[in-house]
Scaffold this motif. Structure first.
Motif, PDB file in Angstrom:
ATOM      1  N   ASP A 100      31.320  62.269  29.905  1.00 58.49           N
ATOM      2  CA  ASP A 100      32.282  62.750  28.917  1.00 58.49           C
ATOM      3  C   ASP A 100      31.919  64.172  28.519  1.00 58.49           C
ATOM      4  O   ASP A 100      30.919  64.408  27.854  1.00 58.49           O
ATOM      5  CB  ASP A 100      32.283  61.838  27.693  1.00 58.49           C
ATOM      6  N   THR A 101      32.731  65.115  28.942  1.00 54.75           N
ATOM      7  CA  THR A 101      32.470  66.527  28.652  1.00 54.75           C
ATOM      8  C   THR A 101      33.400  67.076  27.592  1.00 54.75           C
ATOM      9  O   THR A 101      33.455  68.285  27.391  1.00 54.75           O
ATOM     10  CB  THR A 101      32.616  67.364  29.933  1.00 54.75           C
ATOM     11  N   SER A 102      34.125  66.205  26.907  1.00 56.91           N
ATOM     12  CA  SER A 102      35.115  66.679  25.940  1.00 56.91           C
ATOM     13  C   SER A 102      34.467  67.412  24.769  1.00 56.91           C
ATOM     14  O   SER A 102      35.083  68.284  24.175  1.00 56.91           O
ATOM     15  CB  SER A 102      35.951  65.505  25.427  1.00 56.91           C
ATOM     16  N   GLY A 103      33.228  67.095  24.436  1.00 58.86           N
ATOM     17  CA  GLY A 103      32.567  67.739  23.318  1.00 58.86           C
ATOM     18  C   GLY A 103      31.707  68.935  23.705  1.00 58.86           C
ATOM     19  O   GLY A 103      30.991  69.483  22.870  1.00 58.86           O
ATOM     20  N   TRP A 104      31.766  69.342  24.965  1.00 57.62           N
ATOM     21  CA  TRP A 104      30.927  70.449  25.429  1.00 57.62           C
ATOM     22  C   TRP A 104      31.458  71.776  24.904  1.00 57.62           C
ATOM     23  O   TRP A 104      32.665  72.013  24.867  1.00 57.62           O
ATOM     24  CB  TRP A 104      30.879  70.480  26.940  1.00 57.62           C
ATOM     25  N   THR A 105      30.545  72.647  24.558  1.00 58.03           N
ATOM     26  CA  THR A 105      30.922  73.984  24.117  1.00 58.03           C
ATOM     27  C   THR A 105      31.066  74.897  25.330  1.00 58.03           C
ATOM     28  O   THR A 105      30.726  74.510  26.464  1.00 58.03           O
ATOM     29  CB  THR A 105      29.858  74.571  23.178  1.00 58.03           C
ATOM     30  N   ARG A 106      31.525  76.116  25.066  1.00 58.06           N
ATOM     31  CA  ARG A 106      31.656  77.099  26.137  1.00 58.06           C
ATOM     32  C   ARG A 106      30.297  77.383  26.770  1.00 58.06           C
ATOM     33  O   ARG A 106      30.172  77.477  27.990  1.00 58.06           O
ATOM     34  CB  ARG A 106      32.256  78.388  25.580  1.00 58.06           C
ATOM     35  N   ALA A 107      29.263  77.473  25.951  1.00 65.28           N
ATOM     36  CA  ALA A 107      27.913  77.733  26.461  1.00 65.28           C
ATOM     37  C   ALA A 107      27.428  76.581  27.342  1.00 65.28           C
ATOM     38  O   ALA A 107      26.766  76.810  28.362  1.00 65.28           O
ATOM     39  CB  ALA A 107      26.942  77.951  25.304  1.00 65.28           C
ATOM     40  N   ASP A 108      27.769  75.343  26.962  1.00 70.51           N
ATOM     41  CA  ASP A 108      27.388  74.192  27.783  1.00 70.51           C
ATOM     42  C   ASP A 108      28.063  74.247  29.152  1.00 70.51           C
ATOM     43  O   ASP A 108      27.433  73.961  30.174  1.00 70.51           O
ATOM     44  CB  ASP A 108      27.767  72.883  27.083  1.00 70.51           C
ATOM     45  N   LEU A 109      29.341  74.609  29.156  1.00 70.98           N
ATOM     46  CA  LEU A 109      30.074  74.692  30.423  1.00 70.98           C
ATOM     47  C   LEU A 109      29.518  75.801  31.310  1.00 70.98           C
ATOM     48  O   LEU A 109      29.360  75.614  32.521  1.00 70.98           O
ATOM     49  CB  LEU A 109      31.562  74.917  30.157  1.00 70.98           C
ATOM     50  N   VAL A 110      29.208  76.950  30.717  1.00 67.82           N
ATOM     51  CA  VAL A 110      28.652  78.054  31.500  1.00 67.82           C
ATOM     52  C   VAL A 110      27.278  77.683  32.039  1.00 67.82           C
ATOM     53  O   VAL A 110      26.942  77.978  33.192  1.00 67.82           O
ATOM     54  CB  VAL A 110      28.604  79.340  30.646  1.00 67.82           C
ATOM     55  N   ARG A 111      26.467  76.992  31.238  1.00 68.94           N
ATOM     56  CA  ARG A 111      25.135  76.552  31.689  1.00 68.94           C
ATOM     57  C   ARG A 111      25.270  75.568  32.850  1.00 68.94           C
ATOM     58  O   ARG A 111      24.531  75.654  33.838  1.00 68.94           O
ATOM     59  CB  ARG A 111      24.378  75.907  30.530  1.00 68.94           C
ATOM     60  N   GLU A 112      26.222  74.640  32.754  1.00 70.34           N
ATOM     61  CA  GLU A 112      26.444  73.684  33.847  1.00 70.34           C
ATOM     62  C   GLU A 112      26.905  74.392  35.117  1.00 70.34           C
ATOM     63  O   GLU A 112      26.461  74.068  36.221  1.00 70.34           O
ATOM     64  CB  GLU A 112      27.480  72.638  33.424  1.00 70.34           C
TER      65      GLU A 112
END
Length: 112
Positions: free
Chosen positions: A4-16
């Motif tokens: 579940d990635t619905s709560g991920w921030t922009r920084a989390d997405l860029v890190r992934e």
């Protein structure tokens, strides 16, 4: 079970995306090894079957070529899909990969 990635921030997405890009780069090393196996298999196979190497080297060459071809196809498909996935992750994070970093326009490139 999907993550579940619905709560991920922009920084989390860029890190992934960065982690997946690093993994793609490591897979590309194996892809180059697969390409090398194809070339080596062709050379050894040709030498064994048509040169003075003997049938054993011919069979070894064909086997190396087959293993290299299968590995290369699997890795190429995997890395292509992974790159598409990274683009989707970065699009979800509102990162435009096609935007120029230096902010210059096409007119500046024509004068160079």
């Amino acid at each position: 079970m999907a993550l579940d990635t619905s709560g991920w921030t922009r920084a989390d997405l860029v890190r992934e995306a960065k982690l997946q890009t690093d993994a793609i780069q490591r897979l590309n090393v194996w892809l180059r090894i697969g390409y090398s196996l194809i070339a080596l298999g062709f050379i050894v196979g040709y030498w064994g079957l048509y040169g003075e190497g003997g049938t054993g080297f011919g069979a070894l060459g064909v086997a190396l070529l087959a293993v290299g071809a299968v590995a290369s196809v699997v890795l190429k498909v995997g890395t292509t899909n992974a790159k598409r996935n990274v683009r989707a992750i970065l699009a979800a994070a509102d990162v435009d990969l096609d935007a120029r970093r230096d902010g210059g326009g096409a007119e500046e490139d024509e004068g160079r």
